[in-house]
Structure formats: structure tokens, C-alpha cells
Design an enzyme around this catalytic site. Structure first.
Site, PDB file in Angstrom:
ATOM      1  N   GLN A 293       0.820  -1.206   0.000  1.00 42.50           N
ATOM      2  CA  GLN A 293       0.000   0.000   0.000  1.00 42.50           C
ATOM      3  C   GLN A 293       0.856   1.259   0.000  1.00 42.50           C
ATOM      4  O   GLN A 293       0.465   2.296  -0.540  1.00 42.50           O
ATOM      5  CB  GLN A 293      -0.950  -0.007   1.200  1.00 42.50           C
ATOM      6  CG  GLN A 293      -1.960  -1.142   1.163  1.00 42.50           C
ATOM      7  CD  GLN A 293      -2.721  -1.204  -0.153  1.00 42.50           C
ATOM      8  OE1 GLN A 293      -3.481  -0.301  -0.494  1.00 42.50           O
ATOM      9  NE2 GLN A 293      -2.520  -2.279  -0.916  1.00 42.50           N
ATOM     10  N   HIS A 296       1.566   3.150  -3.327  1.00 43.23           N
ATOM     11  CA  HIS A 296       0.548   3.970  -3.990  1.00 43.23           C
ATOM     12  C   HIS A 296       0.928   5.442  -4.005  1.00 43.23           C
ATOM     13  O   HIS A 296       0.724   6.135  -5.005  1.00 43.23           O
ATOM     14  CB  HIS A 296      -0.797   3.834  -3.264  1.00 43.23           C
ATOM     15  CG  HIS A 296      -1.616   2.664  -3.712  1.00 43.23           C
ATOM     16  ND1 HIS A 296      -2.321   2.649  -4.886  1.00 43.23           N
ATOM     17  CD2 HIS A 296      -1.855   1.470  -3.117  1.00 43.23           C
ATOM     18  CE1 HIS A 296      -2.960   1.498  -5.005  1.00 43.23           C
ATOM     19  NE2 HIS A 296      -2.686   0.765  -3.944  1.00 43.23           N
ATOM     20  N   GLU A 362      -8.990   1.826   6.192  1.00 43.32           N
ATOM     21  CA  GLU A 362      -9.562   1.494   4.887  1.00 43.32           C
ATOM     22  C   GLU A 362      -9.439  -0.010   4.649  1.00 43.32           C
ATOM     23  O   GLU A 362     -10.405  -0.675   4.290  1.00 43.32           O
ATOM     24  CB  GLU A 362      -8.824   2.275   3.799  1.00 43.32           C
ATOM     25  CG  GLU A 362      -9.294   1.959   2.389  1.00 43.32           C
ATOM     26  CD  GLU A 362      -8.397   2.573   1.322  1.00 43.32           C
ATOM     27  OE1 GLU A 362      -8.846   2.633   0.164  1.00 43.32           O
ATOM     28  OE2 GLU A 362      -7.256   2.966   1.634  1.00 43.32           O
ATOM     29  N   HIS A 363      -8.227  -0.535   4.826  1.00 42.59           N
ATOM     30  CA  HIS A 363      -7.973  -1.980   4.714  1.00 42.59           C
ATOM     31  C   HIS A 363      -7.427  -2.464   6.051  1.00 42.59           C
ATOM     32  O   HIS A 363      -6.462  -1.905   6.565  1.00 42.59           O
ATOM     33  CB  HIS A 363      -6.912  -2.293   3.655  1.00 42.59           C
ATOM     34  CG  HIS A 363      -7.130  -1.643   2.327  1.00 42.59           C
ATOM     35  ND1 HIS A 363      -6.532  -0.443   1.982  1.00 42.59           N
ATOM     36  CD2 HIS A 363      -7.879  -2.022   1.261  1.00 42.59           C
ATOM     37  CE1 HIS A 363      -6.892  -0.124   0.742  1.00 42.59           C
ATOM     38  NE2 HIS A 363      -7.718  -1.053   0.289  1.00 42.59           N
ATOM     39  N   ASP A 396      -7.811  -5.561  -4.117  1.00 40.49           N
ATOM     40  CA  ASP A 396      -7.606  -4.504  -5.104  1.00 40.49           C
ATOM     41  C   ASP A 396      -8.011  -4.948  -6.502  1.00 40.49           C
ATOM     42  O   ASP A 396      -8.376  -4.113  -7.339  1.00 40.49           O
ATOM     43  CB  ASP A 396      -6.134  -4.079  -5.129  1.00 40.49           C
ATOM     44  CG  ASP A 396      -5.751  -3.222  -3.936  1.00 40.49           C
ATOM     45  OD1 ASP A 396      -6.662  -2.671  -3.292  1.00 40.49           O
ATOM     46  OD2 ASP A 396      -4.545  -3.109  -3.649  1.00 40.49           O
ATOM     47  N   HIS A 455     -54.587  17.709   8.178  1.00 43.08           N
ATOM     48  CA  HIS A 455     -54.154  16.328   7.974  1.00 43.08           C
ATOM     49  C   HIS A 455     -55.304  15.366   8.275  1.00 43.08           C
ATOM     50  O   HIS A 455     -55.580  14.431   7.511  1.00 43.08           O
ATOM     51  CB  HIS A 455     -52.962  15.992   8.882  1.00 43.08           C
ATOM     52  CG  HIS A 455     -51.659  16.543   8.396  1.00 43.08           C
ATOM     53  ND1 HIS A 455     -51.457  17.866   8.143  1.00 43.08           N
ATOM     54  CD2 HIS A 455     -50.477  15.913   8.125  1.00 43.08           C
ATOM     55  CE1 HIS A 455     -50.209  18.056   7.732  1.00 43.08           C
ATOM     56  NE2 HIS A 455     -49.601  16.879   7.711  1.00 43.08           N
TER      57      HIS A 455
END
Length: 464
Positions: A293, A296, A362-363, A396, A455
Site C-alpha cells: 500500500q 501507492h 480502509e484496509h 484490489d 391532515h
């Protein structure tokens, strides 16, 4: 290599934990100020503003903002067979995974003769973004398009940055992925300007009002369809109902700016991984996954949570060796040594789980002796990868799960991209006369309690 944070002798609550743990600094508010003029320029000038922005940010002035069909066909024909096979597998696996997410219509008879039907209706048109900065992400094309198709969205448009190396078109692999998925409406537009184009529409020259302006002036409208590429004063891109897809902080800021004009999936930040591991974990596998990761982005977060100082030492040694040998060594080292990455020492896996929930990764990978059971106890994570044979890169590409996931701790309240991003819940209420009459008394009492007598009168008018 990883900064150490020792929590073994502390017992802070979740709020304190979140403040202590590593996290990338993502200033969306500041980026919002930067993108606001660009968004307004696209809203007013349409295609001319998009070309100017491409020249400024992507260093190319595209001849075609709407990618010609011939370019998509050529990219697919030229695609490496091995990459094509991988994309086709990814598409098939993701279709299976996302089909399981589809909710079913339910009919509930609340009282005899009175029922409520829960329907799920797809939005008509979506705009999807595939980034193209430090890396090229055909996998993001798959992850965005497949759930929209499974949800039943009628019209899908996709934008990706123009590339100077490819004549102002998006990267050929992006175009090939579109071709495999049958996406024909593709734009060579990147960044915040792509989000603005989708949210407000764009005219095909700098003189005509944009589709967004026309809709604002005349109420919700839908042109018959997107105009073909080229001039002529028509509509280049029709506005959409939902914008989705990952991107940098400026894309996140643009999504925040247009939210309300359109729906959005989330404001994605730099990618992040947390690995919860005990003494029995393989340090080489843990290091490989943290590094995967980190490649990235220099702002990517890689966090190890462990009750074993010996494992933390072994992972550090493995990271040092692997970081020097990987292709993107500079990017990896910046990410692993940045303030967003670190190794957190905990007393035991129970405290480790509390730290993982506070971090809300996230992961989240779990490398412990009781990984399946521990995974079931996780409350906050975008996706959980269980055991040594389920690394994040599987998700992924080929796992069948979606890789567009909540970042920056937003997994506390947000979910990954799914078919639900493209569906609306709509209820049908159908009562017969007897069912309505049976409820007239309590309904009228509630209406009077709220000082809304009309109503109750609306009900009595039906009862004679």
C-alpha cells in the site's frame, strides 16, 4: 523504519486512541478554496474551461474531450492479453460479488388492507472517475462500473485525465477497461474539473450555457442524450445523478463542493492499511503487505498493530530490505517513514482490536491465531482481510469485493462503494378504504396534537 507507539501501559478511550494513532493530514477545506474557482469556471464556460484546465494541470490540450469510439476500440485491440485476462477475471468476480449486494423488494402488510412496499430504484445516470496520477488504475474502472451496471443504472459516463504521452487521451489501459465493460461515454478530463463537469454538465463551446445552468433555470431537465465529440454549440456532457470514484484531495474537495447538486460516494483520501498481528504472524508477509500500500502514494498510511515487540522488530528489518529493492523505493520510504505510518504496541489482541476500531482503517488485515473469530468482532474497517492468504492486493483486483473504500477514519460511519451507491429506497403505500377508516381516529388525534387539523380532514374527506 516504522515509528513506534507504545500503548501497552495505557488504557485511553476510543477518542483518545484516534488522536494518538498515525494518520495522513488531509486538508480538504483548504483544497476546497483552491478548486472553487475551477468548478465555477467549468459551470460557466463548459468545454473551454475543461481544455484550459487540462493544459494547466495535465500539460496537454485535448483535441477530443469526449473520447472517440475508435480510440476505445483501438486500445482494446492493443491490450496485452495477460492484462486482458486479469481484467476479465476482475469483472467476472466483481459481478458475482456485487450481485450478492442487491436488496430485494419487500411487501409488508402493516394492517389488513394496508401495505407498504419497499422498492429499490437505480439512478438513471452516473459519472465515474478513474484517477491517473502516480499510477494508472484500470482496476478502478472495474470497481466503479460493475456495481453501477449490477444496480441497473441506464447510462454510465467515465472520466480520466488526458495524458500528453497518448495524444491527450486517457491512458490506453483505462480505455481498454471501458471497452471490456461496454462503457462508450468516456471523457479525457481529470481532477476537480471532471467532478464539476459531471455535477453541472458542460456545453461544447464557451458561449452556450452549460447543461447545469439550463437545468437550474428551468427546473430538472434531461437532454435527449450526450452530444458527440466536437464543436457545434451542443451539450458535451449531460449532468449526472451520482458521482463516484477515488482521487486526490482536490477530487475529494470537488465532491464536497458539488454534494447536494448530485449524490457522491465518498471523499476519498490517501490509501491506508492496518495489520493486526500476533507473535505467530509471518513478518515477511506483514512487511510485504504494508509495503504494497505504501507504493501507492508518499502519503499512504501503513500501520502495524501487534502485541509482539519481536514481530515489530522483524517487520522493520523486512521493510528495510524490501523497501530498498522495490521499484518505487523513494515513494515507499516516504510513506513508511511519514507521520501517517507506524507500529503500535499493545498488551494483547483485545487491546489491538480496540486500537484497530479506533483507527478505522480502509484496509484491515488480521494475522492472528484466531483470525476468523477476531474478524467477526471488528466494528470499524472499510474491508477486513482474514488470515495470511488474503492480502489487500487480492481485494484490489480479483477478490470480488470493491476496492473503493472509506479512508481517513470514516469507516466509523461509512461503507465501501457498492450497488447501494446507485440505488434509491422508495416506498409504495397502498391502503384500502376499510384499512384507512380503522386508523382514522388515532391519525386524527396525532394531527390535532401537532396542530395540523387539515391532515385529519384529508382522511375524513375519504370517509364521507
Amino acid at each position: 523504519m516504522l515509528t513506534r507507539i507504545d500503548l501497552r501501559d495505557t488504557d485511553p478511550d476510543a477518542r483518545d486512541l484516534a488522536a494518538i494513532l498515525p494518520r495522513a493530514d488531509l486538508d480538504v477545506a483548504a483544497a476546497l478554496e483552491a478548486v472553487a474557482p475551477l468548478i465555477e469556471d467549468v459551470r460557466v464556460r463548459g468545454a473551454a474551461a475543461l481544455r484550459d484546465a487540462a493544459e494547466r494541470f495535465d500539460h496537454v490540450r485535448p483535441e477530443h474531450l469526449r473520447v472517440p469510439a475508435s480510440a476505445i476500440e483501438r486500445a482494446l485491440a492493443d491490450l496485452d492479453p495477460a492484462v486482458r485476462e486479469g481484467l476479465e477475471l476482475s469483472i467476472a468476480h466483481n459481478r458475482a460479488g456485487h450481485a450478492a449486494q442487491l436488496p430485494v423488494e419487500r411487501v409488508t402488510e402493516v394492517v389488513p388492507g394496508g401495505r407498504v412496499v419497499q422498492r429499490w430504484i437505480p439512478v438513471r445516470r452516473v459519472g465515474l472517475y478513474a484517477p491517473g496520477g502516480l499510477a494508472v488504475y484500470p482496476s478502478s474502472v472495474v470497481m466503479n462500473v460493475v456495481p453501477a451496471q449490477v444496480a441497473g443504472v441506464e447510462r454510465i459516463a467515465l472520466a480520466s485525465p488526458p495524458q500528453a504521452a497518448f495524444g491527450g487521451l486517457p491512458h490506453p489501459t483505462i480505455l481498454a477497461a471501458c471497452g471490456l465493460l461496454g462503457v462508450e461515454e468516456v471523457y479525457a478530463v481529470g481532477g476537480a474539473q471532471a467532478i464539476a463537469m459531471f455535477a453541472y454538465g458542460a456545453a461544447d463551446d464557451d458561449g452556450a450555457p452549460t447543461a447545469g445552468r439550463l437545468a437550474d433555470a428551468a427546473g430538472p431537465t434531461r437532454p435527449a442524450g450526450p452530444a458527440p465529440a466536437g464543436g457545434g454549440g451542443g451539450v458535451l456532457c449531460e449532468r449526472v445523478d451520482v458521482v463516484a470514484g477515488p482521487g486526490n484531495v482536490y477530487v475529494a474537495a470537488a465532491k464536497r463542493a458539488v454534494r447536494g447538486a448530485v449524490g457522491i460516494d465518498a471523499e476519498a483520501g490517501p490509501t491506508e492499511i492496518a495489520v493486526l498481528a500476533d507473535a505467530g504472524a509471518d513478518p515477511e508477509l506483514v512487511a510485504a503487505d504494508l509495503l504494497s500500500q505504501a507504493e501507492h502514494d508518499p502519503n499512504a498510511g501503513s500501520v502495524l498493530i501487534t502485541d509482539s515487540p519481536a514481530l515489530a522488530d522483524a517487520v522493520d528489518a523486512a521493510l528495510e530490505r524490501r523497501a530498498g529493492a522495490t521499484r518505487h523505493a523513494g515513494r515507499v520510504r516516504a510513506a513508511l517513514t511519514g507521520p501517517q505510518s507506524g507500529a503500535v504496541l499493545v498488551r494483547d489482541t483485545d487491546q489491538g482490536l480496540a486500537v484497530a476500531d479506533a483507527y478505522a482503517a480502509e484496509h484491515l488485515e488480521i494475522h492472528t491465531s484466531n483470525a476468523p473469530a477476531l474478524a467477526r468482532r471488528v466494528r470499524n474497517a472499510g474491508a477486513v482481510f482474514v488470515g495470511p492468504c488474503s492480502p489487500v492486493p487480492l481485494g484490489d483486483y480479483l477478490a470480488g469485493s470493491n476496492h473503493v473504500l472509506p479512508t481517513g477514519g470514516t469507516a466509523r460511519f461509512a461503507s465501501g462503494l457498492s450497488v447501494m451507491a446507485y440505488l434509491k429506497a422508495v416506498q409504495l403505500i397502498e391502503y384500502d378504504a376499510a384499512a384507512l377508516e380503522a386508523l382514522a381516529g388515532p391519525l386524527t388525534a396525532l394531527a390535532e396534537a401537532e396542530d395540523l387539523p387539515a391532515h385529519g380532514e384529508a382522511v375524513r374527506a375519504r370517509l364521507g
